[in-house]
Design an enzyme around this catalytic site. Structure first.
Site, short mmCIF file in Angstrom:
data_model
loop_
_atom_site.label_atom_id
_atom_site.label_comp_id
_atom_site.label_asym_id
_atom_site.label_seq_id
_atom_site.Cartn_x
_atom_site.Cartn_y
_atom_site.Cartn_z
N CYS A 82 0.85 -1.19 0.00
CA CYS A 82 0.00 0.00 0.00
C CYS A 82 0.88 1.25 0.00
O CYS A 82 1.78 1.38 0.84
CB CYS A 82 -0.88 -0.04 1.24
SG CYS A 82 -1.63 1.53 1.68
N GLU A 83 0.64 2.13 -0.94
CA GLU A 83 1.47 3.34 -1.02
C GLU A 83 1.17 4.33 0.12
O GLU A 83 1.98 5.22 0.36
CB GLU A 83 1.31 4.03 -2.37
CG GLU A 83 -0.02 4.68 -2.60
CD GLU A 83 -0.13 5.32 -3.98
OE1 GLU A 83 -0.86 6.32 -4.08
OE2 GLU A 83 0.50 4.84 -4.94
N HIS A 84 0.08 4.17 0.80
CA HIS A 84 -0.26 5.11 1.87
C HIS A 84 0.43 4.79 3.19
O HIS A 84 0.71 5.69 3.97
CB HIS A 84 -1.78 5.14 2.09
CG HIS A 84 -2.52 5.61 0.88
ND1 HIS A 84 -3.75 5.08 0.53
CD2 HIS A 84 -2.22 6.51 -0.06
CE1 HIS A 84 -4.17 5.67 -0.59
NE2 HIS A 84 -3.26 6.53 -0.96
N HIS A 85 0.66 3.49 3.45
CA HIS A 85 1.22 3.10 4.74
C HIS A 85 2.46 2.21 4.61
O HIS A 85 3.03 1.81 5.62
CB HIS A 85 0.17 2.36 5.58
CG HIS A 85 -1.06 3.16 5.79
ND1 HIS A 85 -2.20 2.99 5.03
CD2 HIS A 85 -1.33 4.18 6.65
CE1 HIS A 85 -3.13 3.86 5.43
NE2 HIS A 85 -2.63 4.59 6.40
N GLN A 123 -5.18 -0.46 -4.59
CA GLN A 123 -5.85 -1.55 -5.30
C GLN A 123 -6.63 -1.07 -6.51
O GLN A 123 -6.65 -1.74 -7.55
CB GLN A 123 -6.76 -2.31 -4.34
CG GLN A 123 -7.43 -3.51 -4.97
CD GLN A 123 -8.23 -4.31 -3.97
OE1 GLN A 123 -7.92 -4.33 -2.80
NE2 GLN A 123 -9.26 -4.99 -4.44
N HIS A 151 -6.02 -6.01 3.18
CA HIS A 151 -5.07 -4.92 3.38
C HIS A 151 -4.62 -4.89 4.84
O HIS A 151 -5.44 -4.70 5.74
CB HIS A 151 -5.71 -3.57 3.02
CG HIS A 151 -6.04 -3.45 1.57
ND1 HIS A 151 -5.35 -2.61 0.74
CD2 HIS A 151 -6.96 -4.08 0.80
CE1 HIS A 151 -5.84 -2.70 -0.48
NE2 HIS A 151 -6.82 -3.60 -0.47
N CYS A 153 -3.07 -2.58 6.22
CA CYS A 153 -3.29 -1.25 6.79
C CYS A 153 -4.68 -1.16 7.43
O CYS A 153 -4.90 -0.33 8.30
CB CYS A 153 -3.10 -0.16 5.73
SG CYS A 153 -4.14 -0.33 4.28
#
Length: 192
Positions: A82-85, A123, A151, A153
């Site tokens: 995941c690019e956010h976390h 995703q 996920h 996250c």
């Protein structure tokens, strides 16, 4: 390992060592001595998709085909970040397409999935990228991609919902215009 990759590994390992210090760990203790280098190598391995071209990979195995039935490859497992976390998400991809005189080698579909999975991702974009590249390299009357993923996250942090999963779909051509065709794909793929 070539010199460039070795140099990159050392640079990333340095930063991992600094991160360990920032979170209150002692990077010189026995259990962590080689962790920065191992983590650097792991990060490079799980992001190697940046070095690959999905269009080129898929374009190497396009073959003549006279049939007209839907082709489905299901349960292609993947692991991404995941690019956010910077936490993993993983699951399965199902790809269907309506051939227009040509088919693609089945393993190339899995390789295309890997190219996009081995990048920092969300995703929704991952699903779209797979659909888009197959639509581009393969003559077709429609492509449909379904991704079902868990996920970390969502499971390890934040809301901590252990049983949640996310399903995304992307489709082109006849799949856009024909709900019955989408339904047939879902049934054949075991998604309903």
């Amino acid at each position: 390992m070539n010199a460039d990759k070795e140099n990159l590994t050392k640079k990333i390992a340095f930063h991992y060592k600094e991160i360990l210090k920032l979170i209150g760990e002692e990077p010189e203790r026995e259990g962590l001595l080689k962790t920065p280098e191992r983590a650097a190598k792991a990060l490079l391995a799980i992001t190697e998709g940046y070095e690959e071209d999905a269009e080129e990979i898929g374009g190497k195995a396009i073959f003549q085909y006279n049939g007209s039935g839907m082709v489905i490859v299901k349960d292609i497992e993947f692991y991404s970040m995941c690019e956010h976390h910077i936490l993993p998400f993983f699951g399965k991809v199902c790809i269907g397409y309506l051939p227009q005189g040509k088919i693609i080698g089945l393993s190339k579909l899995a390789r295309i999935v890997n190219v996009y999975a081995k990048r920092l991702q969300v995703q929704e974009r991952f699903t779209s990228q797979i659909c888009e590249v197959i639509s581009k390299i393969l003559p077709n009357d429609g492509v449909i991609v379904a991704v079902d993923a868990a996920h970390l996250c969502m499971k390890m942090r934040g809301v901590e919902k252990q049983d949640s999963s996310t399903v995304t779909y992307e489709f082109t051509g006849n799949f856009k215009n024909d709900p019955e065709l989408r339904k047939e794909f879902m049934t054949l793929a075991g998604l309903r």
